[in-house]
Design a protein around this motif. Structure first.
Motif, mmCIF file in Angstrom:
data_model
loop_
_atom_site.group_PDB
_atom_site.id
_atom_site.type_symbol
_atom_site.label_atom_id
_atom_site.label_comp_id
_atom_site.label_asym_id
_atom_site.label_seq_id
_atom_site.Cartn_x
_atom_site.Cartn_y
_atom_site.Cartn_z
ATOM 1 N N VAL A 11 40.982 28.713 30.233
ATOM 2 C CA VAL A 11 41.567 29.415 29.141
ATOM 3 C C VAL A 11 40.665 30.590 28.923
ATOM 4 O O VAL A 11 41.152 31.795 28.974
ATOM 5 C CB VAL A 11 41.732 28.760 27.895
ATOM 6 C CG1 VAL A 11 42.491 29.497 26.878
ATOM 7 C CG2 VAL A 11 42.878 27.635 28.205
ATOM 8 N N ILE A 12 39.436 30.373 28.649
ATOM 9 C CA ILE A 12 38.449 31.577 28.411
ATOM 10 C C ILE A 12 38.554 32.568 29.828
ATOM 11 O O ILE A 12 38.532 33.799 29.616
ATOM 12 C CB ILE A 12 37.141 31.085 28.146
ATOM 13 C CG1 ILE A 12 37.114 30.509 26.967
ATOM 14 C CG2 ILE A 12 36.155 32.372 28.241
ATOM 15 C CD1 ILE A 12 35.702 29.689 26.535
ATOM 16 N N ALA A 13 38.542 32.107 31.023
ATOM 17 C CA ALA A 13 38.502 33.082 32.158
ATOM 18 C C ALA A 13 39.722 33.904 32.219
ATOM 19 O O ALA A 13 39.704 34.858 32.455
ATOM 20 C CB ALA A 13 38.349 32.110 33.489
ATOM 21 N N LEU A 14 40.891 33.197 31.896
ATOM 22 C CA LEU A 14 42.160 33.921 32.073
ATOM 23 C C LEU A 14 42.148 34.909 30.926
ATOM 24 O O LEU A 14 42.762 36.151 31.414
ATOM 25 C CB LEU A 14 43.219 32.861 32.044
ATOM 26 C CG LEU A 14 43.261 32.022 33.402
ATOM 27 C CD1 LEU A 14 44.573 31.034 33.367
ATOM 28 C CD2 LEU A 14 43.211 32.587 34.657
ATOM 29 N N LEU A 15 41.765 34.707 29.710
ATOM 30 C CA LEU A 15 41.631 35.664 28.627
ATOM 31 C C LEU A 15 40.975 36.932 29.034
ATOM 32 O O LEU A 15 41.107 37.889 28.886
ATOM 33 C CB LEU A 15 41.548 35.096 27.665
ATOM 34 C CG LEU A 15 42.477 34.168 26.931
ATOM 35 C CD1 LEU A 15 42.149 33.317 25.532
ATOM 36 C CD2 LEU A 15 43.832 35.004 26.447
ATOM 37 N N ALA A 16 39.821 36.484 29.587
ATOM 38 C CA ALA A 16 38.751 37.486 30.217
ATOM 39 C C ALA A 16 39.377 38.503 31.136
ATOM 40 O O ALA A 16 39.154 39.666 30.936
ATOM 41 C CB ALA A 16 37.600 36.833 30.607
ATOM 42 N N VAL A 17 40.067 38.004 32.030
ATOM 43 C CA VAL A 17 40.718 38.806 32.930
ATOM 44 C C VAL A 17 41.789 39.503 32.436
ATOM 45 O O VAL A 17 41.726 40.905 32.730
ATOM 46 C CB VAL A 17 41.285 37.763 34.119
ATOM 47 C CG1 VAL A 17 42.387 38.623 35.069
ATOM 48 C CG2 VAL A 17 40.510 36.928 34.924
ATOM 49 N N LEU A 18 42.496 39.118 31.389
ATOM 50 C CA LEU A 18 43.600 39.923 30.851
ATOM 51 C C LEU A 18 42.888 41.053 29.967
ATOM 52 O O LEU A 18 43.217 42.064 29.899
ATOM 53 C CB LEU A 18 44.315 39.044 30.013
ATOM 54 C CG LEU A 18 45.319 38.160 30.868
ATOM 55 C CD1 LEU A 18 46.185 37.320 29.993
ATOM 56 C CD2 LEU A 18 46.313 38.966 31.895
ATOM 57 N N LEU A 19 41.606 40.756 29.264
ATOM 58 C CA LEU A 19 41.005 41.522 28.164
ATOM 59 C C LEU A 19 40.574 42.879 29.295
ATOM 60 O O LEU A 19 40.466 43.988 28.855
ATOM 61 C CB LEU A 19 40.058 40.879 27.553
ATOM 62 C CG LEU A 19 40.207 40.065 26.424
ATOM 63 C CD1 LEU A 19 39.354 39.463 25.856
ATOM 64 C CD2 LEU A 19 40.827 41.256 25.579
ATOM 65 N N THR A 20 40.162 42.455 30.392
ATOM 66 C CA THR A 20 39.792 43.624 31.203
ATOM 67 C C THR A 20 40.723 44.467 32.069
ATOM 68 O O THR A 20 40.523 45.284 33.053
ATOM 69 C CB THR A 20 38.543 43.209 32.277
ATOM 70 O OG1 THR A 20 39.367 42.079 33.305
ATOM 71 C CG2 THR A 20 37.537 42.697 31.654
ATOM 72 N N ARG A 21 42.190 44.182 31.561
ATOM 73 C CA ARG A 21 43.161 44.558 32.296
ATOM 74 C C ARG A 21 43.269 44.523 33.881
ATOM 75 O O ARG A 21 43.479 45.406 34.316
ATOM 76 C CB ARG A 21 43.417 46.386 31.769
ATOM 77 C CG ARG A 21 43.555 46.317 30.451
ATOM 78 C CD ARG A 21 44.449 47.564 30.369
ATOM 79 N NE ARG A 21 44.792 47.747 28.965
ATOM 80 C CZ ARG A 21 44.779 48.719 28.157
ATOM 81 N NH1 ARG A 21 44.349 49.663 28.328
ATOM 82 N NH2 ARG A 21 45.350 48.680 26.948
ATOM 83 N N SER A 22 43.041 43.117 34.300
ATOM 84 C CA SER A 22 43.047 42.910 35.656
ATOM 85 C C SER A 22 44.177 41.876 35.586
ATOM 86 O O SER A 22 44.871 41.469 34.568
ATOM 87 C CB SER A 22 41.569 42.184 36.095
ATOM 88 O OG SER A 22 40.574 43.040 35.891
ATOM 89 N N CYS A 23 44.446 41.571 37.024
ATOM 90 C CA CYS A 23 45.385 40.621 37.079
ATOM 91 C C CYS A 23 44.702 39.454 37.949
ATOM 92 O O CYS A 23 43.519 39.521 38.535
ATOM 93 C CB CYS A 23 46.596 41.135 38.175
ATOM 94 S SG CYS A 23 46.177 41.833 39.427
ATOM 95 N N TYR A 24 45.333 38.258 38.165
ATOM 96 C CA TYR A 24 44.526 37.441 38.822
ATOM 97 C C TYR A 24 45.672 36.323 39.660
ATOM 98 O O TYR A 24 46.494 36.499 39.350
ATOM 99 C CB TYR A 24 43.875 36.445 37.682
ATOM 100 C CG TYR A 24 44.665 35.635 36.778
ATOM 101 C CD1 TYR A 24 45.122 34.383 37.052
ATOM 102 C CD2 TYR A 24 45.275 36.265 35.725
ATOM 103 C CE1 TYR A 24 45.989 33.563 36.402
ATOM 104 C CE2 TYR A 24 46.177 35.601 34.944
ATOM 105 C CZ TYR A 24 46.339 34.287 35.216
ATOM 106 O OH TYR A 24 47.366 33.628 34.320
ATOM 107 N N VAL A 25 44.892 35.641 40.644
ATOM 108 C CA VAL A 25 45.633 34.678 41.243
ATOM 109 C C VAL A 25 44.567 33.273 41.097
ATOM 110 O O VAL A 25 43.453 33.217 41.257
ATOM 111 C CB VAL A 25 45.570 34.912 42.831
ATOM 112 C CG1 VAL A 25 45.917 33.666 43.399
ATOM 113 C CG2 VAL A 25 46.489 36.084 43.027
#
Length: 105
Positions: A11-25
């Motif tokens: 959860v923390i990793a995915l929130l961090a990705v979103l806070l940096t305005r990135s996308c993720y797989v």
């Protein structure tokens, strides 16, 4: 790409990705290394954010990936929070949600 086991770290990793305005797989650690490497290469990932307990798997995925993945441990990334979070202007081109699907052959 994000390679973490389910739980608080995920959860923390995915929130961090979103806070940096990135996308993720999101990568599932139960998948075979070759499949994970294919997914990372196919989506053009530049960074593999991984949980420290999955470092060995992350290194194998990076070595087989064709996209030149840089490895980033979630614990080390947390120490750099002030470098990534800030007031970024919102623009229409900001990514919001992307679904990546991988087809087994």
């Amino acid at each position: 790409c994000v390679l973490v086991d389910p739980g608080v770290d995920a959860v923390i990793a995915l929130l961090a990705v979103l806070l940096t305005r990135s996308c993720y797989v999101a990568l599932d650690s139960s998948f075979a290394v070759d499949r994970l490497a294919f997914m990372a290469s196919d989506c053009g990932a530049g960074v593999l954010l991984f949980g420290p307990e999955l470092q060995g798997l992350a290194e194998k995925v990076a070595s087989k990936s064709k996209s030149g993945l840089r490895l980033l441990d979630t614990k080390k990334a947390a120490l750099c929070e002030d470098r990534f979070v800030g007031d970024l202007p919102s623009v229409n081109e900001d990514p919001f949600f992307i679904i990546y699907t991988s087809v087994s052959r």
